[in-house]
Design a protein around this motif. Structure first.
Motif, mmCIF file in Angstrom:
data_model
loop_
_atom_site.group_PDB
_atom_site.id
_atom_site.type_symbol
_atom_site.label_atom_id
_atom_site.label_comp_id
_atom_site.label_asym_id
_atom_site.label_seq_id
_atom_site.Cartn_x
_atom_site.Cartn_y
_atom_site.Cartn_z
ATOM 1 N N GLY A 1 -41.341 -10.279 -26.841
ATOM 2 C CA GLY A 1 -41.060 -10.721 -28.205
ATOM 3 C C GLY A 1 -42.170 -11.565 -28.785
ATOM 4 O O GLY A 1 -43.356 -11.372 -28.504
ATOM 5 N N LYS A 2 -41.784 -12.539 -29.598
ATOM 6 C CA LYS A 2 -42.762 -13.365 -30.300
ATOM 7 C C LYS A 2 -43.428 -14.425 -29.420
ATOM 8 O O LYS A 2 -44.279 -15.164 -29.904
ATOM 9 N N THR A 3 -43.082 -14.464 -28.123
ATOM 10 C CA THR A 3 -43.861 -15.315 -27.209
ATOM 11 C C THR A 3 -45.265 -14.741 -27.051
ATOM 12 O O THR A 3 -46.191 -15.466 -26.681
ATOM 13 N N ASN A 4 -45.390 -13.421 -27.268
ATOM 14 C CA ASN A 4 -46.641 -12.676 -27.072
ATOM 15 C C ASN A 4 -47.106 -12.645 -25.618
ATOM 16 O O ASN A 4 -48.236 -12.258 -25.333
ATOM 17 N N ASN B 1 -41.719 -22.220 -25.031
ATOM 18 C CA ASN B 1 -40.848 -21.343 -25.799
ATOM 19 C C ASN B 1 -39.382 -21.658 -25.533
ATOM 20 O O ASN B 1 -39.021 -22.146 -24.449
ATOM 21 N N ASP C 1 -35.553 -19.836 -36.106
ATOM 22 C CA ASP C 1 -36.934 -19.352 -36.012
ATOM 23 C C ASP C 1 -37.583 -19.632 -34.668
ATOM 24 O O ASP C 1 -38.467 -18.885 -34.234
ATOM 25 N N THR D 1 -37.084 -17.387 -29.240
ATOM 26 C CA THR D 1 -38.026 -16.287 -28.991
ATOM 27 C C THR D 1 -37.449 -15.197 -28.093
ATOM 28 O O THR D 1 -37.937 -14.067 -28.104
ATOM 29 N N ASP E 1 -38.292 -9.570 -33.684
ATOM 30 C CA ASP E 1 -39.324 -9.712 -32.645
ATOM 31 C C ASP E 1 -38.840 -10.623 -31.516
ATOM 32 O O ASP E 1 -39.543 -11.542 -31.076
#
Length: 328
Positions: free
Chosen positions: A7-10, A149, A167, A170, A195
């Motif tokens: 996800g948005k942790t990348n 995170n 938001d 994550t 995401d």
């Protein structure tokens, strides 16, 4: 090993990772540091770079073992832990920023790490998801460098969808397997839209999906598969994914007929999960090194065909969907 984006942790993490609820021994039979460290080291040797633990697993012994091994290795391995289940009674009122901060700081001390890659609220009561101040705390902890995170571990699809509205969330950890298919619908669509990294736990339905249990299988008196079949201690869905044991055995027997040459169904069950691209990683547990190696063999085997997946889904529809699908 194959890797997927969390996800948005990348973060790029192993698609099969390691859950450590019973890493030092079987449920209810004590904890052995040597066994735990051997399993964790082997996992890293085999390419696993994401390990999930919790402060309540064996009263912190699991966290400590994970921390020791990670500090002894040079590889970049991400640690995810959880907080909140120490609250007793486990009710919404017990969730306060002060209490949760103490849990996070205790996990840092227990693991010996300066920062936690991922901290997850550990299946809090539904009402807790509607309290912004709880989620705001973790933004403070991130600014302080104590966490990287925030994620949540949930019992219900609805809780995961609500958590995504914050938001700073994550990841969502959720039960998903051949016997628990509802997340593949709205939850997966929302996770993709937001995401969100999807961490799958209880992938083998507490061992049912290995195909190694029968009517005569017995479990230790301290094993949740013995005492929590009807939710006596915690959410029923955590034990055999909420499936009635006898009904589950019927479904497994039909699965064996679909794969007559498979002595162990676990890799097949994991492949079914991995066929869903929304899944970031699966965190099966292992009380022995051989369990870990069995799980990892899923990435080496031939991918399931569309026909096989369709027939597996038909087993769920026939035996389990009516009693399971809308409950979680």
């Amino acid at each position: 090993m194959n890797y997927r984006k969390l996800g948005k942790t990348n973060l790029n993490i192993s698609e099969i990772s390691l859950g450590t609820w019973q890493v030092g021994g079987k449920w209810g039979s004590g904890f052995d540091d040597t066994t735990a460290e051997k399993i964790i080291n082997t996992a890293i040797d085999k390419g696993i770079n994401f390990i999930d633990t919790a402060d309540v697993y064996e009263s912190g012994l699991s966290e400590a073992a994970v921390g020791r091994v990670l500090r002894s290795r040079s590889e970049e391995v991400y640690i995810a832990t959880k907080c909140g289940r120490q609250i007793n009674p486990h009710v919404d009122e017990g969730y306060t920023p002060k209490a949760l901060r103490k849990f996070v700081e205790a996990s840092l001390k227990n693991t010996g790490l300066e920062r936690l890659d991922l901290i997850q609220l550990h299946c809090p009561p539904t009402d807790t998801y509607y309290r912004p101040e709880i989620f705001g705390l973790f933004e403070d902890l991130k600014k302080e460098g104590k966490i990287a995170n925030l994620g949540v571990s949930v019992e219900k699809v609805e809780e995961g969808i609500k958590a995504m509205q914050y938001d700073n969330v994550t990841t969502v950890q959720i039960i998903f397997n051949l016997f628990r298919q509802r997340p593949a619908e709205l939850f997966f669509r929302e996770a993709e839209k937001n995401d969100i990294g999807v961490i799958v736990r209880v992938p083998l339905a507490s061992g049912l999906l290995t195909g190694k249990f029968d009517q005569n299988t017995s479990f230790d008196k301290e094993d949740h598969r013995n005492f929590n079949r009807n939710g006596e201690a915690f959410d029923k869905g955590e034990t055999f994914s909420g499936v009635n044991y006898e009904t589950g055995l019927e479904a497994v027997n039909e699965l064996k007929q679909l794969f007559p040459d498979a002595e162990n169904l676990a890799p097949i069950a994991l492949q079914w999960i991995l066929s869903h691209k929304t899944v970031s990683t699966i965190i099966p547990g292992a009380s022995k090194e051989e369990h870990l190696l069995s799980n990892l063999s899923a990435v080496e085997k031939k991918t399931l065909s569309e026909d096989q997946i369709e027939k597996m889904n038909a087993i769920y529809d026939k035996h389990l969907k009516a009693q399971i699908h809308q409950k979680w």
